[in-house]
Design an enzyme around this catalytic site. Structure first.
Site, PDB file in Angstrom:
ATOM      1  N   MET A 110      -0.851  17.276   8.929  1.00 44.41           N
ATOM      2  CA  MET A 110       0.175  17.952   9.693  1.00 44.41           C
ATOM      3  C   MET A 110       1.315  18.327   8.770  1.00 44.41           C
ATOM      4  SD  MET A 110       1.849  14.705  11.733  1.00 44.41           S
ATOM      5  CE  MET A 110       0.261  14.326  12.465  1.00 44.41           C
ATOM      6  N   SER A 111       2.164  19.221   9.246  1.00 48.39           N
ATOM      7  CA  SER A 111       3.366  19.563   8.503  1.00 48.39           C
ATOM      8  C   SER A 111       4.510  18.700   9.035  1.00 48.39           C
ATOM      9  CB  SER A 111       3.702  21.050   8.679  1.00 48.39           C
ATOM     10  OG  SER A 111       4.910  21.374   8.024  1.00 48.39           O
ATOM     11  N   THR A 112       5.278  18.132   8.123  1.00 50.05           N
ATOM     12  CA  THR A 112       6.396  17.271   8.501  1.00 50.05           C
ATOM     13  C   THR A 112       7.399  18.027   9.360  1.00 50.05           C
ATOM     14  OG1 THR A 112       6.160  16.008   6.475  1.00 50.05           O
ATOM     15  CG2 THR A 112       8.273  15.844   7.596  1.00 50.05           C
TER      16      THR A 112
END
Length: 403
Positions: A110-112
């Site tokens: 996932m992207s932070t």
């Protein structure tokens, strides 16, 4: 909304940046410019949305395709929000995902969430000409921002999943920011381009891998989440190397942190939620009012001084569970009592930890000693007999499957 899609996304970026600045998260002018310049939609062309509620197994998802007219507005809202962007289930290939409903699997990349990325880059004080290493780089949003700040060909990412490496590198190449993504074990860093002026880990670790410290240049800064057994009380560790080579490390409690490395098992209160609701336990008086959520220095210490506890943030009143001991405590609300259940007196342990924390001066930060040749790392609140101290778990003792 502007009819030109480029104008539409530019407007979304501007709104996102304004919100971050208004909320006090974004304070660095150079990073503000980088956020405005970076078309994040290139790096995040799709996103999963969870449909199932907590505890569902298998999980129902819905995949948003940013190029599809029916998904575009929701996708744009999501990738410019303050939420993490879910991108990959169970290490799946990323070149032929089908939009719409899908069942099963768990997120492996996932992207932070954007405020976390902004805060990390600001804490590291990344600037022009500095060599940057990102560990667990995922789709490369932090990498791209770092490259805009530092300059081309100075930024390296290490990512364990081959599909994500190819996906991120292709998208980063489209942006032309001069970033290299390496497939490898993030715990090893990347010796090939060391030393680095700035190292950032997008994965939580129980202690600092030796390779990371060895690859940090003089005047360098290293930032990571220290993962405890519970997602409730993470710590942020900032490691600095002085111009003369001395290493210093400061640990601070945080409301949120990065997910731990692959194979690291968090505790969860979810399996006990129904039982706690049905039988909160036996009431007894307590002099410890539920500590506030923002007493991060206390909660971080409690994660180590009273290990094996996890908070259920969905409960109506403060509920702390020791899932491996089938025990829990339900505090309040505000009547000077606590209800406890099970063989372990969870609240008594918190009372003791809080008393020790107060005797130590209510510390908000802790020093971590990384100098022990055996690799054992110790945390302390300071000198003196009343100081809080503990030993960090070693990497070799927490998981056999590493990123």
């Amino acid at each position: 909304m502007p009819s030109d899609p480029h104008q539409a996304t530019s407007r979304r970026r501007a709104d996102m940046v304004d919100r971050l600045a208004t909320d006090g998260v974004l304070t660095d002018a150079l990073l503000r410019d980088a956020l405005l310049r970076l078309p994040r939609e290139v790096l995040l062309p799709h996103a999963y949305v969870r449909v199932s509620g907590p505890g569902a197994d298998p999980i129902d998802w819905r995949l948003l395709d940013g190029s599809h007219p029916e998904d575009r507005q929701e996708w744009l809202d999501l990738i410019h929000s303050d939420e993490s962007i879910l991108l990959q289930r169970d290490g799946e290939p990323l070149d032929s995902l089908g939009r719409g409903p899908v069942t099963g699997g768990h997120m492996t990349s996932m992207s932070t969430y954007t405020p976390g990325t902004v805060e990390a880059l600001q804490v590291m004080r990344l600037g022009p000409g500095q060599r940057y290493l990102e560990l667990g780089s995922g789709p490369g949003v932090s990498l791209a921002l770092a490259a805009v700040l530092a300059g081309p060909d100075l930024t390296t990412g290490v990512e364990r999943d081959a599909h994500m490496v190819a996906f991120a590198q292709r998208n980063l190449d489209r942006l032309g920011v001069g970033v290299r993504v390496i497939e490898g074990n993030a715990l090893d860093g990347h010796q090939g381009r060391a030393p680095y002026d700035r190292i950032h880990s997008g994965i939580g670790v129980p202690c600092v891998p030796t390779a990371w410290v060895e690859q940090l240049a003089p005047d360098g800064r290293l930032l990571t989440t220290l993962a405890t057994r519970t997602p409730s009380w993470p710590g942020q560790l900032l490691v600095t190397r002085t111009p003369t080579g001395t290493v210093e490390a400061v640990l601070t409690g945080r409301p949120r942190g990065y997910r731990p490395m692959l194979g690291y098992q968090w505790l969860s209160a979810l399996g006990h939620r129904a039982r706690v609701k049905a039988d909160p336990g036996t009431a007894r008086p307590t002099r410890l009012a539920p500590p506030p959520d923002d007493a991060h220095g206390f909660w971080l210490a409690a994660a180590y001084l009273a290990p094996g506890l996890v908070r259920d943030f969905q409960a109506d009143t403060m509920t702390i569970v020791a899932p491996e001991d089938d025990s829990w405590a339900v505090a309040g609300p505000g009547d000077g009592t606590v209800r406890t259940h099970g063989p372990r007196d969870v609240w008594a342990e918190l009372e003791d930890a809080h008393a020790r924390w107060e005797q130590a001066g209510c510390p908000e930060t802790y020093r971590v000693d990384l100098s022990d040749d055996t690799g054992i790392q110790h945390a302390t609140s300071g000198p003196g007999p009343k100081a809080l101290t503990w030993t960090l778990p070693q990497l070799t003792t927490v998981a056999s499957q590493l990123p």
